[in-house]
Write an enzyme that holds these catalytic residues in place. Structure first.
Site, PDB file in Angstrom:
ATOM      1  N   LYS A  97       0.867  -1.183   0.000  1.00 30.03           N
ATOM      2  CA  LYS A  97       0.000   0.000   0.000  1.00 30.03           C
ATOM      3  C   LYS A  97       0.901   1.229   0.000  1.00 30.03           C
ATOM      4  O   LYS A  97       1.987   1.203   0.571  1.00 30.03           O
ATOM      5  CB  LYS A  97      -0.858   0.006   1.275  1.00 30.03           C
ATOM      6  CG  LYS A  97      -2.065   0.897   1.206  1.00 30.03           C
ATOM      7  CD  LYS A  97      -3.241   0.192   0.591  1.00 30.03           C
ATOM      8  CE  LYS A  97      -4.424   1.133   0.416  1.00 30.03           C
ATOM      9  NZ  LYS A  97      -5.600   0.455  -0.130  1.00 30.03           N
ATOM     10  N   GLY A 126     -25.180   2.540   3.081  1.00 27.66           N
ATOM     11  CA  GLY A 126     -24.327   3.125   2.039  1.00 27.66           C
ATOM     12  C   GLY A 126     -24.805   2.672   0.669  1.00 27.66           C
ATOM     13  O   GLY A 126     -24.848   1.473   0.376  1.00 27.66           O
ATOM     14  N   GLY A 128     -23.507   3.882  -2.356  1.00 26.20           N
ATOM     15  CA  GLY A 128     -22.566   4.409  -3.355  1.00 26.20           C
ATOM     16  C   GLY A 128     -22.256   3.342  -4.387  1.00 26.20           C
ATOM     17  O   GLY A 128     -23.111   2.517  -4.740  1.00 26.20           O
ATOM     18  N   VAL A 157     -20.433   0.575  -4.340  1.00 25.74           N
ATOM     19  CA  VAL A 157     -20.575  -0.821  -3.930  1.00 25.74           C
ATOM     20  C   VAL A 157     -22.001  -1.102  -3.421  1.00 25.74           C
ATOM     21  O   VAL A 157     -22.692  -2.000  -3.935  1.00 25.74           O
ATOM     22  CB  VAL A 157     -19.535  -1.177  -2.842  1.00 25.74           C
ATOM     23  CG1 VAL A 157     -19.789  -2.569  -2.281  1.00 25.74           C
ATOM     24  CG2 VAL A 157     -18.125  -1.103  -3.426  1.00 25.74           C
TER      25      VAL A 157
HETATM   26  P1  NAD Z   1     -18.612   5.308  -2.328  1.00 27.50           P
HETATM   27  O1  NAD Z   1     -17.989   6.570  -1.880  1.00 27.50           O
HETATM   28  O2  NAD Z   1     -19.008   5.148  -3.759  1.00 27.50           O
HETATM   29  O3  NAD Z   1     -19.932   5.016  -1.475  1.00 27.50           O
HETATM   30  C1  NAD Z   1     -19.983   5.118  -0.094  1.00 27.50           C
HETATM   31  C2  NAD Z   1     -21.387   5.594   0.256  1.00 27.50           C
HETATM   32  O4  NAD Z   1     -21.560   5.519   1.673  1.00 27.50           O
HETATM   33  C3  NAD Z   1     -21.658   7.042  -0.156  1.00 27.50           C
HETATM   34  O5  NAD Z   1     -22.887   7.123  -0.859  1.00 27.50           O
HETATM   35  C4  NAD Z   1     -21.724   7.779   1.196  1.00 27.50           C
HETATM   36  O6  NAD Z   1     -22.600   8.902   1.169  1.00 27.50           O
HETATM   37  C5  NAD Z   1     -22.239   6.694   2.104  1.00 27.50           C
HETATM   38  N1  NAD Z   1     -21.972   6.882   3.518  1.00 27.50           N
HETATM   39  C6  NAD Z   1     -20.871   7.414   4.118  1.00 27.50           C
HETATM   40  N2  NAD Z   1     -21.037   7.399   5.452  1.00 27.50           N
HETATM   41  C7  NAD Z   1     -22.236   6.831   5.707  1.00 27.50           C
HETATM   42  C8  NAD Z   1     -22.970   6.534   6.886  1.00 27.50           C
HETATM   43  N3  NAD Z   1     -22.493   6.826   8.101  1.00 27.50           N
HETATM   44  N4  NAD Z   1     -24.178   5.943   6.766  1.00 27.50           N
HETATM   45  C9  NAD Z   1     -24.701   5.651   5.561  1.00 27.50           C
HETATM   46  N5  NAD Z   1     -24.044   5.922   4.399  1.00 27.50           N
HETATM   47  C10 NAD Z   1     -22.839   6.507   4.480  1.00 27.50           C
HETATM   48  O7  NAD Z   1     -17.609   4.163  -1.865  1.00 27.50           O
HETATM   49  P2  NAD Z   1     -17.605   2.644  -2.350  1.00 27.50           P
HETATM   50  O8  NAD Z   1     -16.586   2.482  -3.396  1.00 27.50           O
HETATM   51  O9  NAD Z   1     -18.999   2.210  -2.565  1.00 27.50           O
HETATM   52  O10 NAD Z   1     -17.021   1.924  -1.049  1.00 27.50           O
HETATM   53  C11 NAD Z   1     -17.844   1.607   0.055  1.00 27.50           C
HETATM   54  C12 NAD Z   1     -17.046   0.805   1.075  1.00 27.50           C
HETATM   55  O11 NAD Z   1     -16.572  -0.405   0.461  1.00 27.50           O
HETATM   56  C13 NAD Z   1     -15.796   1.484   1.632  1.00 27.50           C
HETATM   57  O12 NAD Z   1     -15.617   1.085   2.970  1.00 27.50           O
HETATM   58  C14 NAD Z   1     -14.681   0.931   0.777  1.00 27.50           C
HETATM   59  O13 NAD Z   1     -13.439   0.977   1.449  1.00 27.50           O
HETATM   60  C15 NAD Z   1     -15.151  -0.489   0.597  1.00 27.50           C
HETATM   61  N6  NAD Z   1     -14.611  -1.180  -0.582  1.00 27.50           N
HETATM   62  C16 NAD Z   1     -14.817  -0.677  -1.826  1.00 27.50           C
HETATM   63  C17 NAD Z   1     -14.336  -1.359  -2.917  1.00 27.50           C
HETATM   64  C18 NAD Z   1     -14.580  -0.872  -4.328  1.00 27.50           C
HETATM   65  O14 NAD Z   1     -14.332  -1.637  -5.269  1.00 27.50           O
HETATM   66  N7  NAD Z   1     -15.080   0.327  -4.528  1.00 27.50           N
HETATM   67  C19 NAD Z   1     -13.601  -2.557  -2.766  1.00 27.50           C
HETATM   68  C20 NAD Z   1     -13.424  -3.059  -1.461  1.00 27.50           C
HETATM   69  C21 NAD Z   1     -13.938  -2.350  -0.375  1.00 27.50           C
END
Ligand code: NAD
Length: 357
Positions: free
Chosen positions: A81, A183, A185, A187
């Site tokens: 990382k 959440g 977003g 994922v």
């Molecule tokens: P993203 O930013 O697209 O979506 C995250 C969503 O969560 C946003 O809509 C945000 O408004 C919402 N959010 C933040 N705090 C919140 C809360 N307290 N309550 C409810 N909603 C809340 O991010 P993502 O890419 O969807 O990632 C989501 C999670 O998955 C993260 O923890 C990330 O580390 C993990 N992750 C993502 C990936 C990937 O491929 N994108 C891979 C492995 C792990």
């Protein structure tokens, strides 16, 4: 000042390099936890840290996490990382990215980088001008591996939820199974769409309430306030927003049989795995169920490195192994009485040649 290798997060990392480039203003830390299974792969985070020790902790902790995640995903990759220490204004320049690319190149392929928080696909394209040891680049064409890892992560989580429902509730269909998604977003939104297609009942929440409401309307579920989603009575709670939500308070509020979602580092402290088990909740270890994205990113990199064309079918086939891996963990957990998170850690340690005596 204590040396970083005496800190709790240091875990016999193979290499920890501080990169400073006076000309571009770049300050970065590259941490390689293990290259036992292959080049250390893990994204680059661009973040403003109030305390540089926090940047070191992140690099150490996240690179170890990548070793475990990549090993459990069955990838021929180790864990690494990088963090770039942003200033308060979070100014990022082409010169900084070039200097960072040079630092990655100087490691000769021992570290492979990609996007993480604060780093875009365009940034990775810039880094790729200086080094071949990059992934997460734009897709080469229709059906090619690569691109946004979010939908691949969502696919793995969806399959993991189905496996958990079969294991814990004895159901081979999601019809009528109630999932509370935290959440919506990249994922969480993807998970919700796949669940809806399979007939699950959805309750959604996001701190951007309009986002959750719009998706609930589109998919036919309910939206609730983000501070009440963890207490929703449901079959599955799927955290897809923040880490560390499974703390004493969060676990006490849960009213579900299963926790299965994509957020990284869901357990606030190691003992919270026990607390979940004590409440009879089946837990899908986060780095096992959310590996779809890294599987896509790694497949893209390995194909390009080997002069092959990596395709989406190859990525999906690897992601489809996630449910079997979870089932093995749960069976081992049931047989040994050791919690699922600890079983996963032990399996990962075994795979990277660091089994505890
Ligand atoms: P993203 O930013 O697209 O979506 C995250 C969503 O969560 C946003 O809509 C945000 O408004 C919402 N959010 C933040 N705090 C919140 C809360 N307290 N309550 C409810 N909603 C809340 O991010 P993502 O890419 O969807 O990632 C989501 C999670 O998955 C993260 O923890 C990330 O580390 C993990 N992750 C993502 C990936 C990937 O491929 N994108 C891979 C492995 C792990």
């Amino acid at each position: 000042m204590s040396a970083f290798w005496t800190e709790a997060d240091f875990d016999d990392h193979e290499l920890v390099q501080v990169v400073h480039c006076r000309k571009s203003g770049l300050t970065a830390i590259i941490a390689l936890h293990s290259t036992h299974l292959g080049p250390g792969a893990g994204g680059t985070r661009f973040w403003h840290y109030n305390d540089p020790a926090g940047a070191m902790r992140d690099a150490l902790r996240l690179s170890r996490g990548m070793s475990y995640k990549n090993a459990m995903a069955g990838l021929p990759m180790g864990g690494g990382k990088a963090v770039i220490l942003a200033d308060e204004q979070r100014i990022k320049t082409p010169d900084m990215l070039a200097a960072f690319g040079d630092a990655v190149e100087a490691l000769g392929g021992r570290y492979v980088t990609a996007e993480d928080v604060g780093i875009s696909e365009a940034d990775m394209v810039a880094v790729a001008q200086r080094t071949a040891h990059v992934s997460g680049l734009p897709v080469a064409g229709e059906g090619s591996a690569g691109g946004d890892p979010g939908p691949f992560t969502a696919y793995g989580i969806f399959l993991g939820i189905k496996a958990a429902v079969a294991h814990k509730l004895g159901k081979d269909s999601l019809a009528g199974v109630h999932v509370a998604v935290q959440g919506t977003g990249s994922v969480g939104g993807g998970v919700a769409r796949l669940l809806a297609k399979d007939g699950a009942t959805l309750t959604l929440a996001d701190i951007h309430a309009d986002r959750a409401a719009a998706l609930a309307q589109e998919l036919g579920g309910d939206a609730v306030a983000s501070d009440s989603i963890m207490g929703v009575a449901c079959d599955v709670f799927s955290p897809n927003a923040l880490g560390a939500i499974l703390d004493d308070d969060g676990i006490a509020r849960l009213d579900c049989a299963i926790v299965a979602g994509g957020a990284n580092n869901q357990l606030a402290r190691p003992h919270h795995g026990e607390a979940l088990a004590a409440r009879g909740v089946l837990y899908a270890p986060d780095y096992v169920i959310n590996a779809g994205g890294i599987i896509s990113v790694a497949t893209e990199y390995l194909a390009r490195r080997d002069g092959r064309h990596g395709d989406v079918a190859e990525v999906r086939a690897l992601i489809e192994q996630i449910p079997g891996r979870l089932e093995t963990i749960w069976q081992e957990s049931a047989a040994s009485g050791v919690t699922a998170d600890v079983v996963a850690d032990r399996m990962a340690q075994q795979l990277i040649g660091r089994a505890q005596a």
